[in-house]
Design a protein around this motif. Structure first.
Motif, PDB file in Angstrom:
ATOM      1  N   SER A  75       0.829  -1.206   0.000  1.00  0.00           N
ATOM      2  CA  SER A  75       0.000   0.000   0.000  1.00  0.00           C
ATOM      3  C   SER A  75       0.865   1.259   0.000  1.00  0.00           C
ATOM      4  O   SER A  75       0.526   2.255  -0.651  1.00  0.00           O
ATOM      5  N   TYR A  76       1.960   1.211   0.731  1.00  0.00           N
ATOM      6  CA  TYR A  76       2.878   2.346   0.719  1.00  0.00           C
ATOM      7  C   TYR A  76       3.467   2.524  -0.687  1.00  0.00           C
ATOM      8  O   TYR A  76       3.526   3.653  -1.198  1.00  0.00           O
ATOM      9  N   LEU A  79       0.797   4.067  -2.820  1.00  0.00           N
ATOM     10  CA  LEU A  79       0.640   5.493  -2.517  1.00  0.00           C
ATOM     11  C   LEU A  79       1.736   6.327  -3.169  1.00  0.00           C
ATOM     12  O   LEU A  79       1.465   7.331  -3.836  1.00  0.00           O
ATOM     13  N   ARG A  83       1.099   8.928  -6.289  1.00  0.00           N
ATOM     14  CA  ARG A  83       1.332  10.361  -6.088  1.00  0.00           C
ATOM     15  C   ARG A  83       2.386  10.923  -7.038  1.00  0.00           C
ATOM     16  O   ARG A  83       2.671  12.111  -7.037  1.00  0.00           O
ATOM     17  N   CYS A 121      -7.715   0.686   5.547  1.00  0.00           N
ATOM     18  CA  CYS A 121      -6.865   1.789   5.085  1.00  0.00           C
ATOM     19  C   CYS A 121      -6.523   1.630   3.603  1.00  0.00           C
ATOM     20  O   CYS A 121      -6.547   2.615   2.849  1.00  0.00           O
ATOM     21  N   THR A 122      -6.215   0.414   3.192  1.00  0.00           N
ATOM     22  CA  THR A 122      -5.921   0.158   1.781  1.00  0.00           C
ATOM     23  C   THR A 122      -7.133   0.493   0.920  1.00  0.00           C
ATOM     24  O   THR A 122      -7.012   1.160  -0.106  1.00  0.00           O
ATOM     25  N   LEU A 125      -7.567   4.214   0.616  1.00  0.00           N
ATOM     26  CA  LEU A 125      -6.587   4.766  -0.323  1.00  0.00           C
ATOM     27  C   LEU A 125      -7.026   4.516  -1.761  1.00  0.00           C
ATOM     28  O   LEU A 125      -7.069   5.441  -2.580  1.00  0.00           O
ATOM     29  N   SER A 128      -9.861   6.610  -3.005  1.00  0.00           N
ATOM     30  CA  SER A 128      -9.624   8.057  -3.072  1.00  0.00           C
ATOM     31  C   SER A 128      -8.715   8.490  -4.217  1.00  0.00           C
ATOM     32  O   SER A 128      -8.577   9.686  -4.470  1.00  0.00           O
ATOM     33  N   LEU A 129      -8.119   7.547  -4.912  1.00  0.00           N
ATOM     34  CA  LEU A 129      -7.159   7.924  -5.949  1.00  0.00           C
ATOM     35  C   LEU A 129      -7.854   8.378  -7.224  1.00  0.00           C
ATOM     36  O   LEU A 129      -8.822   7.756  -7.666  1.00  0.00           O
ATOM     37  N   SER A 133      -4.043   8.428 -11.739  1.00  0.00           N
ATOM     38  CA  SER A 133      -2.951   7.920 -10.899  1.00  0.00           C
ATOM     39  C   SER A 133      -2.687   6.431 -11.112  1.00  0.00           C
ATOM     40  O   SER A 133      -1.594   5.948 -10.812  1.00  0.00           O
ATOM     41  N   ALA A 147       0.574   1.710 -10.282  1.00  0.00           N
ATOM     42  CA  ALA A 147      -0.238   1.725  -9.063  1.00  0.00           C
ATOM     43  C   ALA A 147      -1.338   0.676  -9.156  1.00  0.00           C
ATOM     44  O   ALA A 147      -1.619  -0.028  -8.189  1.00  0.00           O
TER      45      ALA A 147
END
Length: 182
Positions: A75-76, A79, A83, A121-122, A125, A128-129, A133, A147
């Motif tokens: 997930s990091y 992200l 981004r 949380c994943t 994320l 919301s992208l 992206s 991604a």
């Protein structure tokens, strides 16, 4: 809609995870996976969570902890790539992570709760992208990675471990009858 990644969007190592993921509705897949994993493991006792199907294999509770760790890492990566950062991610050592984790000392219910929070949380994320992206590219394992490929790999990694849990932990741990409600 988040489309399935093309073969050139990820390292071939990850194909084993991607091939497990159905073609449509990744957000729904992630939500249903979480429900499946929680339903599969919610009645596991602390004693059952200590089960290993072979001497040098991880305990069931460690597998679930590993699932949370890997999802955090991926997930990091997702992200950062989404981004627009162009950092190159080196592999992480899952065995080193396990050595330095304290899953054996944690209550299984807490590990399962942690996994649930990580998945939430994943999912947050991913939902919301912005559309543009998903095709942004970074480098993972010295290979271009989008991604969207990472999002699918996250889903595939859980599916991979659901199968292992069912086939090597629950059945061998005499939990198959419990799972069926007997």
């Amino acid at each position: 809609m988040l489309e399935r990644p093309n073969l050139n969007e990820y390292h071939p190592y990850f194909e084993r995870y991607l091939e497990l993921v159905p073609d449509k509705g990744l957000q729904d897949i992630l939500k249903k996976q979480l429900e499946t994993t929680i339903n599969l493991l919610s009645n596991i006792t602390s004693e059952q969570a200590e089960y290993q199907y072979e001497e040098k294999k991880w305990r069931l509770k460690e597998v679930v902890g590993h699932m949370a760790d890997v999802e955090r890492v991926l997930s990091y990566h997702l992200l950062v790539i989404a981004r627009g950062d162009t950092v190159s991610f080196t592999p992480f050592d899952k065995d080193l992570f396990m050595t330095n984790a304290n899953f054996r000392q944690l209550d299984f219910k807490d590990i399962l709760s942690d996994f649930t929070i990580v998945r939430q949380c994943t999912s947050s994320l991913i939902s919301s992208l912005p559309e543009d992206s998903w095709i942004r590219t970074g480098t993972v394992l010295n290979h271009p990675m989008t991604a969207r490929a990472l999002a699918y790999i996250i889903a595939g990694h859980e599916l991979h471990h659901q199968t292992i849990i069912k086939e090597r932990y629950l059945i061998n741990n005499n939990l198959d009858s419990m799972e069926k409600g007997n």
